[in-house]
Design an enzyme around this catalytic site. Structure first.
Site, PDB file in Angstrom:
ATOM      1  N   HIS A 170       3.697  90.377  48.497  1.00 42.50           N
ATOM      2  CA  HIS A 170       3.694  89.227  49.402  1.00 42.50           C
ATOM      3  C   HIS A 170       4.889  88.297  49.183  1.00 42.50           C
ATOM      4  CE1 HIS A 170       1.556  87.161  46.009  1.00 42.50           C
ATOM      5  NE2 HIS A 170       2.122  86.082  46.506  1.00 42.50           N
ATOM      6  N   ASP A 222      -0.631  94.797  46.229  1.00 38.65           N
ATOM      7  CA  ASP A 222       0.274  93.648  46.271  1.00 38.65           C
ATOM      8  C   ASP A 222       1.393  93.773  45.242  1.00 38.65           C
ATOM      9  OD1 ASP A 222       1.274  91.286  47.275  1.00 38.65           O
ATOM     10  OD2 ASP A 222       0.078  90.015  45.947  1.00 38.65           O
ATOM     11  N   GLY A 257       4.692  79.921  43.190  1.00 38.34           N
ATOM     12  CA  GLY A 257       6.021  80.312  42.746  1.00 38.34           C
ATOM     13  C   GLY A 257       5.969  81.236  41.545  1.00 38.34           C
ATOM     14  N   ASN A 258       4.785  81.339  40.903  1.00 36.59           N
ATOM     15  CA  ASN A 258       4.616  82.257  39.782  1.00 36.59           C
ATOM     16  C   ASN A 258       4.338  83.685  40.247  1.00 36.59           C
ATOM     17  OD1 ASN A 258       3.248  79.726  37.743  1.00 36.59           O
ATOM     18  ND2 ASN A 258       4.920  81.054  37.097  1.00 36.59           N
ATOM     19  N   SER A 259       4.074  83.876  41.530  1.00 43.50           N
ATOM     20  CA  SER A 259       3.725  85.209  42.024  1.00 43.50           C
ATOM     21  C   SER A 259       4.759  86.248  41.617  1.00 43.50           C
ATOM     22  CB  SER A 259       3.634  85.204  43.543  1.00 43.50           C
ATOM     23  OG  SER A 259       2.396  84.736  43.973  1.00 43.50           O
ATOM     24  N   GLY A 270     -13.042 109.937  52.949  1.00 42.39           N
ATOM     25  CA  GLY A 270     -13.474 109.615  54.300  1.00 42.39           C
ATOM     26  C   GLY A 270     -14.935 109.235  54.433  1.00 42.39           C
ATOM     27  N   VAL A 271     -15.362 108.240  53.656  1.00 44.54           N
ATOM     28  CA  VAL A 271     -16.734 107.739  53.786  1.00 44.54           C
ATOM     29  C   VAL A 271     -16.723 106.218  53.731  1.00 44.54           C
ATOM     30  CG1 VAL A 271     -17.929 109.735  52.797  1.00 44.54           C
ATOM     31  CG2 VAL A 271     -17.101 107.929  51.281  1.00 44.54           C
ATOM     32  N   ILE A 304     -18.803 103.317  52.191  1.00 45.17           N
ATOM     33  CA  ILE A 304     -19.751 103.252  51.083  1.00 45.17           C
ATOM     34  C   ILE A 304     -20.193 101.815  50.839  1.00 45.17           C
ATOM     35  CG2 ILE A 304     -19.054 105.347  49.870  1.00 45.17           C
ATOM     36  CD1 ILE A 304     -17.109 103.717  48.230  1.00 45.17           C
TER      37      ILE A 304
END
Length: 503
Positions: free
Chosen positions: A135, A165, A236-238, A294-295, A297
């Site tokens: 991000h 991310d 800003g720490n991301s 493909g389920v 759940i």
């Protein structure tokens, strides 16, 4: 993220010339500090004697910080905001009144506006590979990496992974850069953690705390497995690193829990054991390919376990297999409970999703599941997780009879009619036309407009079918009847309490 007070410790917009003292904060959550990184990080502290009766932390983190801070960097991003100009892309004639308006008051037609923002990152190799959050760079047109020594280098985005991310960048300096390494041993709850990053654009900031919890699910995605740390992190720490007390990276700071936008001591970091595999895939191919069965759940609640006659709530309940997917091809059905993959037990849906995803496509796996109380197994070949998956309910008209009545339906607090008789209800099951907000079904999540397609493991087409399922659960001494329901969100199971002795 969807949580109202979970915020990305993401980039922050750079200060504008007009308001140099005002920072527009955009996200919030990473680990401390700016840059740090040095060639492979070794142990910096001697082991504490095993005979100590009480834990003793280091008197200072200065030696570790001094060794790693060169590898922590600030990420500077330029991006263009989408213009809201309704005339964008149109050629206006000089005779057009709007043309004359823009010439008089704006000079030119409005254009997309360039924005600048900042985040954090860290170097993981001497040749300049840099880890940060997706991000931070997601909409970037230009990316620069500011080193601890004051130099800025242009960066190329090698690959990004939205689901975790994470992003991998590359800078070229022509010389060996300081770097840090991933930890080989996951931290325990209570271990020291040091965050270094670029909070509010203030590079080279360091904070310290402990690992508060592991395995946190904050609603960010299907693979949530965050470290919770109390080392203060801010916007800003991301993308910045969280270090252990020896200087190895234990996590990538990503989000904070904050009603105010500032740190209150609850931050979240992507664990190193997750991040290093994703980053390795991005370095190798630029993308992450995940396995897929493909389920849809859901967890096995105690009510659902009671309804299915299960002794445990472990496992993942299949609400709906996707048509043509590996699970359907292997014979798995709605109502099956997956309890193990390749012989290894699973606790719940998120563990199943992470384990299947990590295996990658085209792998053959053994799935152990429960059906009608019996343990079965199936062998299937994993597909590739699609970029976007359909989240709506199956709208295909499958047909089915209507009519009938029932004496126990009212005990659930609902009124139903054959779906085939209702506009938009499809041809399968019973349409919920009315519901008592204080009734048992509403309390468990059933809503008006939902379609009940199964009750007690059997298809229902009439009120009598539903009544018989309720009566059967009551006679077997079960506290709930298990309904399979289609809604706007897809298929799911709901265990609705039944009144014992009702007649």
């Amino acid at each position: 993220m969807q949580h109202p007070i979970i915020e990305r410790s993401s980039r922050i917009p750079a200060p504008s010339r007009r308001r140099a003292s005002r920072f527009a904060l955009m996200g919030a959550a990473a680990a401390l500090a700016f840059g740090a990184v040095v060639a492979p990080v070794g142990g910096a502290f001697a082991e504490a004697p095993a005979t100590l009766s009480a834990p003793a932390g280091p008197s200072s983190f200065a030696d570790v910080v001094e060794r790693v801070k060169g590898a922590v960097v600030a990420i500077k991003v330029k991006a263009y905001e989408e213009s809201h100009n309704p005339f964008e892309g149109q050629e206006l004639s000089p005779d057009d009144p709007m043309y004359r308006f823009f010439k008089r008051f704006g000079g030119e037609m409005p254009q997309k506006r360039m924005t600048q923002s900042q985040g954090s990152g860290f170097i993981i190799s001497a040749d300049g590979y840099v880890v940060t959050n997706n991000h931070v760079v997601e909409h970037a047109s230009e990316v620069e990496v500011a080193l601890e020594d004051g130099r800025s280098l242009s960066a190329k985005v090698i690959g990004t992974d939205k689901r975790t991310d994470l992003a991998l960048l590359k800078v070229n300096d022509g010389a060996k850069l300081p770097y840090v390494e991933w930890t080989a041993t996951p931290p325990r709850v209570g271990d020291w953690v040091i965050a270094v990053g670029n909070p509010f654009g203030l590079g080279g900031s360091v904070t310290a705390g402990i690992v508060s919890a592991r395995g946190r699910d904050i609603g960010a995605g299907p693979y949530d497995d965050f470290l919770q740390i109390d080392a203060p992190v801010n916007r800003g720490n991301s993308g910045g690193p969280a270090f252990d007390e020896r200087g190895a990276v234990v996590g990538v700071n990503t989000a904070i829990y904050s009603p105010s936008g500032g740190s209150i001591g609850i931050g979240f970091a992507i664990p190193a054991e997750v991040a290093k595999d994703v980053i390795a895939a991005l370095k190798d191919k630029g993308v992450v390919s995940r396995g897929w069965i493909g389920v849809k759940i859901q967890p096995v609640t105690q009510d659902i376990a009671d309804s299915l006659g299960l002794k445990s709530t472990k496992g993942a309940l299949i609400a709906q297999p996707q048509k043509g997917a590996p699970a359907e091809a292997a014979g798995l059905k709605s109502g099956d409970v997956i309890v193990a993959v390749n012989g290894e037990k699973i606790d719940g849906p998120r563990e199943l999703a992470r384990r299947i995803a990590a295996m990658g496509p085209n792998k053959t796996v053994d799935i152990t599941y429960l059906r009608n109380g019996s343990e079965k197994s199936a062998k299937l070949t994993l597909g590739k997780l699609p970029e976007e998956r359909e989240a709506r309910a199956d709208e295909e008209d499958m047909g089915g009879p209507g009519g009938g009545g029932g004496s126990h339906v009212a005990s659930l607090g609902i009124e139903v009619a054959p779906a085939s008789e209702m506009r938009g209800g499809g041809g399968e099951g019973l349409y919920v036309v009315d519901i008592d907000p204080g009734g048992a079904a509403a309390q468990k999540g059933l809503r008006r407009g939902d379609v009940i397609v199964e009750a007690g493991g059997q298809p229902v087409h009439t009120r009598s079918d539903l009544s018989s399922a309720i009566d059967g659960a009551r006679k077997e001494g079960r506290r709930s009847v298990l309904l399979r329901v289609k809604s706007a969100d897809g298929s799911k199971f709901i265990a609705v309490p039944v009144k014992q002795g009702a007649g």
